[in-house]
Scaffold this motif. Structure first.
Motif, mmCIF file in Angstrom:
data_model
loop_
_atom_site.group_PDB
_atom_site.id
_atom_site.type_symbol
_atom_site.label_atom_id
_atom_site.label_comp_id
_atom_site.label_asym_id
_atom_site.label_seq_id
_atom_site.Cartn_x
_atom_site.Cartn_y
_atom_site.Cartn_z
ATOM 1 N N LEU A 148 -5.670 -1.735 -2.065
ATOM 2 C CA LEU A 148 -4.643 -1.758 -3.110
ATOM 3 C C LEU A 148 -5.285 -1.727 -4.492
ATOM 4 O O LEU A 148 -4.827 -0.998 -5.387
ATOM 5 C CB LEU A 148 -3.759 -2.992 -2.955
ATOM 6 C CG LEU A 148 -2.665 -3.159 -4.021
ATOM 7 C CD1 LEU A 148 -1.697 -1.988 -3.997
ATOM 8 C CD2 LEU A 148 -1.918 -4.481 -3.828
ATOM 9 N N LEU A 158 0.826 -1.199 0.000
ATOM 10 C CA LEU A 158 0.000 0.000 0.000
ATOM 11 C C LEU A 158 0.864 1.255 0.000
ATOM 12 O O LEU A 158 0.485 2.285 -0.562
ATOM 13 C CB LEU A 158 -0.930 0.001 1.221
ATOM 14 C CG LEU A 158 -2.070 -1.021 1.201
ATOM 15 C CD1 LEU A 158 -2.781 -1.053 2.547
ATOM 16 C CD2 LEU A 158 -3.052 -0.724 0.074
ATOM 17 N N TYR A 190 3.366 1.016 -3.601
ATOM 18 C CA TYR A 190 2.748 1.195 -4.918
ATOM 19 C C TYR A 190 2.750 2.654 -5.370
ATOM 20 O O TYR A 190 2.858 2.934 -6.556
ATOM 21 C CB TYR A 190 1.323 0.648 -4.936
ATOM 22 C CG TYR A 190 0.725 0.723 -6.327
ATOM 23 C CD1 TYR A 190 1.205 -0.105 -7.355
ATOM 24 C CD2 TYR A 190 -0.259 1.647 -6.637
ATOM 25 C CE1 TYR A 190 0.701 -0.015 -8.639
ATOM 26 C CE2 TYR A 190 -0.769 1.740 -7.926
ATOM 27 C CZ TYR A 190 -0.282 0.905 -8.916
ATOM 28 O OH TYR A 190 -0.779 1.003 -10.200
#
Length: 379
Positions: A300, A247, A250
């Motif tokens: 996500l 999380l 990314y």
């Protein structure tokens, strides 16, 4: 009367002694009509072409801004160097000549890149030993060539920096490519950890290679440009082996550079290969339940959808075995998204590589299944 005439004579004598410039003949300074000559503007230097390809300078190539090279993955510039941090980040250079070299900087002696020449898909493994000039291609037949250098080790091993490219010939402007674009989000399996060893050995930089993992092989099979956002030991939301989770990673440059990475051109396909580390994390942390995992996974997917509004998103799992808790969590997250362009695909299990990761042969099998699945989705 006599005085008046004397004054006139004195003035005339003065004017003859000191002629005024303003009284000069205009014909001496102004050409007659039709004979005025206007200097021609300097001619613009015309670009040079070789077989229809524009020749460009080394300065354009080594600016690394995308004008003189093709870039792959989450690259960035630091101190005029092109930084390759994530696995599979790289650059592609076109030139007319017989050889290409690169000055590369690395703080580690256990870093690897892979070099692909003229569309070769096997590539040559190149060990990076600190700061050196590396020959990427040599003894080629004189002509137009394309060389791609890709970082084979993950971000956890550090980065390599390309200071400059040089050739014995002339650099060419890269051709515009409208290739399929795929982003892979994952863990050690995605970066090809341990593909060159057997299960009795541990994973390390020497026996790992992202270009031989299922993700990169799938991109090659589809003729796609790819970016890999992945590293060993990472979980979706938990933190066990690493101090960062996906999380956080990314939206960052990499697992070791957590500065925000700016929005890219959206990808056509995003493949998420996470869950293996999350299963181990769940077993060691009773408070991390299936529902909590599903919530993190859904978050996500939301981040991925935000950056790639039209992408096909495929969630893959099973490459190192199947946990029903993870399958349930992924399924729940996809259902909660309510997005018809998000689906899942279970890949074959293979435990023959280092630390029971997929071997190179196992990665080929996994890639074949995923490639077929994606082909059906985008047909």
């Amino acid at each position: 009367m006599i005085k008046r005439w004397l004054c006139i004579l004195l003035v005339a004598a003065f004017l003859c002694a000191f002629p005024m410039a303003a009284c000069s003949d205009p014909a001496e300074t102004t050409p007659p009509d039709g004979d005025t000559e206007i200097p021609a503007p300097p001619e613009e230097e015309q670009p040079e072409y070789i077989d229809g390809r524009e020749v460009i300078s080394a300065e354009i190539v080594n600016a690394f801004d995308g004008e003189g090279v093709r870039l792959f993955g989450r690259t960035y510039i630091n101190a005029n160097n092109l930084v390759l941090e994530n696995a599979a980040t790289g650059a592609e250079v076109s030139f007319y000549g017989t050889s290409l070299s690169a000055d590369i900087i690395s703080a580690s002696s256990t870093m690897y890149c892979r070099v692909f020449v003229d569309g070769d898909t096997e590539g040559t493994r190149l060990r990076i030993t600190r700061n050196n000039t590396y020959t990427l291609a040599e003894n080629l037949q004189e002509g137009i060539h394309t060389v791609r250098i890709v970082k084979a080790t993950s971000s956890q091993n550090g980065n390599v920096k390309i200071d400059s490219f040089s050739t014995d010939g002339k650099f060419l402007r890269p051709e515009q490519a409208d290739n399929l674009r795929i982003e892979f989000v994952g863990d050690s399996i995605t970066v090809g950890a341990g593909v060159f060893a057997d299960s009795a050995q541990g994973c390390n930089a020497d026996n790992s290679d992202a270009t031989k993992g299922f993700a990169y092989l799938t991109a090659q099979a589809l003729g796609a440009d790819c970016s890999i956002v992945a590293t060993e030991g990472i979980c979706v939301g938990g933190k066990s082996a690493l101090s960062v989770n996906m999380l956080e990673m990314y939206e960052s440059i990499s697992s070791i550079s957590l500065g925000e990475y700016p929005a890219e051109t959206p990808y056509d396909i995003v493949v998420v290969g996470l869950g293996t580390n999350d299963n181990w994390y769940m077993m060691g942390n009773a408070e991390y339940t299936v529902d909590r995992f599903a919530e993190d996974y859904q978050s996500l997917l939301g981040l991925i959808r935000g950056r790639n509004p039209d992408a096909v998103i495929v969630c893959v799992y099973g490459m190192m075995g199947v946990s029903q808790n993870i399958v349930t969590g992924i399924t729940q997250a996809i259902e909660n998204m309510g997005d018809s362009r998000i689906s899942s695909c279970q890949l074959p299990t293979n435990l023959q590589g280092a630390d029971s990761h997929p071997s190179a042969e196992g990665a080929i099998e996994q890639s074949a299944v995923l490639t077929e699945y994606l082909q059906e989705l985008i047909a």
